[in-house]
Design an enzyme around this catalytic site. Structure first.
Site, PDB file in Angstrom:
ATOM      1  N   ASN A   1     -14.755  -1.280   4.158  1.00 16.11           N
ATOM      2  CA  ASN A   1     -13.488  -1.630   4.796  1.00 16.11           C
ATOM      3  C   ASN A   1     -13.551  -2.922   5.600  1.00 16.11           C
ATOM      4  O   ASN A   1     -12.830  -3.112   6.585  1.00 16.11           O
ATOM      5  CB  ASN A   1     -12.993  -0.455   5.651  1.00 16.11           C
ATOM      6  CG  ASN A   1     -12.530   0.703   4.776  1.00 16.11           C
ATOM      7  OD1 ASN A   1     -12.058   0.487   3.660  1.00 16.11           O
ATOM      8  ND2 ASN A   1     -12.674   1.922   5.272  1.00 16.11           N
TER       9      ASN A   1
ATOM     10  N   ASP B   1     -13.281   4.500  10.346  1.00 14.69           N
ATOM     11  CA  ASP B   1     -13.838   4.517   8.981  1.00 14.69           C
ATOM     12  C   ASP B   1     -14.476   3.163   8.702  1.00 14.69           C
ATOM     13  O   ASP B   1     -14.284   2.568   7.651  1.00 14.69           O
ATOM     14  CB  ASP B   1     -12.744   4.831   7.952  1.00 14.69           C
ATOM     15  CG  ASP B   1     -13.314   5.152   6.569  1.00 14.69           C
ATOM     16  OD1 ASP B   1     -14.520   5.472   6.482  1.00 14.69           O
ATOM     17  OD2 ASP B   1     -12.571   5.069   5.579  1.00 14.69           O
TER      18      ASP B   1
ATOM     19  N   LYS C   1       0.853  -1.198   0.000  1.00 10.95           N
ATOM     20  CA  LYS C   1       0.000   0.000   0.000  1.00 10.95           C
ATOM     21  C   LYS C   1       0.882   1.238   0.000  1.00 10.95           C
ATOM     22  O   LYS C   1       1.709   1.424   0.893  1.00 10.95           O
ATOM     23  CB  LYS C   1      -0.929  -0.020   1.225  1.00 10.95           C
ATOM     24  CG  LYS C   1      -1.978   1.084   1.194  1.00 10.95           C
ATOM     25  CD  LYS C   1      -3.041   0.888   2.252  1.00 10.95           C
ATOM     26  CE  LYS C   1      -4.063   2.004   2.247  1.00 10.95           C
ATOM     27  NZ  LYS C   1      -5.104   1.838   3.256  1.00 10.95           N
TER      28      LYS C   1
ATOM     29  N   ASP D   1      -7.909  -1.224   6.382  1.00 12.87           N
ATOM     30  CA  ASP D   1      -7.873   0.225   6.150  1.00 12.87           C
ATOM     31  C   ASP D   1      -7.898   0.988   7.478  1.00 12.87           C
ATOM     32  O   ASP D   1      -8.901   1.573   7.859  1.00 12.87           O
ATOM     33  CB  ASP D   1      -9.053   0.635   5.256  1.00 12.87           C
ATOM     34  CG  ASP D   1      -8.887   2.045   4.710  1.00 12.87           C
ATOM     35  OD1 ASP D   1      -7.850   2.668   4.979  1.00 12.87           O
ATOM     36  OD2 ASP D   1      -9.809   2.527   4.014  1.00 12.87           O
TER      37      ASP D   1
ATOM     38  N   ILE E   1      -4.885 -10.178   1.338  1.00 10.13           N
ATOM     39  CA  ILE E   1      -6.131 -10.906   1.598  1.00 10.13           C
ATOM     40  C   ILE E   1      -6.809 -11.154   0.258  1.00 10.13           C
ATOM     41  O   ILE E   1      -7.360 -10.237  -0.353  1.00 10.13           O
ATOM     42  CB  ILE E   1      -7.083 -10.109   2.530  1.00 10.13           C
ATOM     43  CG1 ILE E   1      -6.363  -9.661   3.813  1.00 10.13           C
ATOM     44  CG2 ILE E   1      -8.338 -10.921   2.859  1.00 10.13           C
ATOM     45  CD1 ILE E   1      -5.955 -10.764   4.755  1.00 10.13           C
TER      46      ILE E   1
END
Ligand SMILES: Nc1ncnc2c1ncn2[C@@H]1O[C@H](COP(=O)(O)OP(=O)(O)OP(=O)(O)O)[C@@H](O)[C@H]1O
Ligand SMILES: [Mg+2]
Length: 264
Positions: free
Chosen positions: A201, A196, A83, A213, A154
């Site tokens: 997510n 969030d 990421k 996330d 994942i």
């Protein structure tokens, strides 16, 4: 040859070798790497390649507004999610600051954009680690450097497991219960609020709910924690009631998660 010239030559050779390796290792994504990543990001990726954290970076899994997720692999053939935080928009900066300020773990951090993004990536890493430590199923964090977080992938063959938004749960009651357990553990044991939480997510992978996330997750002592928790609860209850679950009232969820009554 003088010592200085020798050193310069060696340095040039190293740079050449490094560039060759980068080009080689990123061959499938060469154009993207060159166009999208700045020099600093390339160096971080290079250092991960060199230390063996990853062996290759393949295609983009998700191109979001502020981050991109790539599919990486280790030498042993294990999948990794890479990421990368990229954006430095004024809006993103303002957003990040709200979550970083008031987080005791990140006192006295610099406020220039680059430093904030580094903190943001570090925050995601630490939050995933804390959640993993209290047995919440999250992508296991593996490494972090500057704007890049490496974690467990994942999904399979570079395809992420679907989010609950993409694929609603087969057994929504069970998933809802599981999520409430995660929220409670996150709050009471890891002392964090996701911040969030929604069907975007959360994923189901191999029959298990996975929460991810977490860059914006804050400690329960953060001035925004209560507001964020209530928003998380509202999102979660909205989604699951649409799935036909008889959800608990928001205040009851708050009480279950925190052990406290909602402040009035
Ligand atoms: N560890 C992972 N393994 C597999 N896929 C992942 C992983 N982390 C993220 N993804 C994929 O990338 C998407 C975006 O990830 P994430 O929610 O962490 O970033 P984001 O900053 O919220 O991105 P966006 O701006 O698109 O919302 C996920 O929905 C998922 O498809
Ligand atoms: Mg997201």
């Amino acid at each position: 040859m003088s010592k200085v010239r020798e050193r310069i030559k060696r340095k040039e050779q190293n740079i050449e070798r490094r560039d060759r390796m980068l080009t080689h290792d990123f061959s499938s994504e060469r154009a993207t790497i060159e166009e999208v990543f700045d020099q600093s990001t390339r160096m971080v990726l290079f250092s991960f390649l060199k230390s063996g954290v990853i062996n290759e970076v393949n295609g983009v899994v998700n191109a979001g507004k502020e981050s991109r997720v790539y599919w990486g692999k280790t030498k042993a053939g294990e999948d990794r999610a890479v990421k990368i935080y990229l954006t430095s928009s004024a809006e993103f900066k303002k957003g990040m600051l709200r979550y970083i300020e008031g987080d005791y773990r990140f006192k006295n951090v610099k406020r220039d954009t680059r430093a904030l993004i580094t903190t943001w990536a570090m925050k995601e890493f630490k939050n995933l680690e804390a959640a993993n430590n209290v047995k919440i199923r999250v992508p296991k964090p593996i490494a972090v450097e500057r704007n890049v977080v490496i974690m467990e992938f994942i999904g399979k063959d570079g395809v992420s497991a679907p989010s609950l938004k993409e694929q609603p749960p087969e057994n929504p009651e069970k998933t809802y219960k599981q999520l409430l357990t995660y929220m409670k553990r996150l709050y009471r044991k890891a002392e964090l609020v996701h911040g969030d939480l929604s069907e975007y997510n959360l994923m189901i992978w191999k029959g298990k709910l996975v929460m991810f996330d977490m860059s914006q997750s804050v400690p329960t002592s953060h001035p925004l924690a209560d507001f964020l928790l209530n928003r998380d609860i509202t999102n979660v209850n909205r989604f699951f009631s649409r799935q036909g679950v008889e959800v608990l009232p928001n205040e009851e969820v708050y009480k279950q998660v925190t052990g406290k009554n909602v402040k009035s």
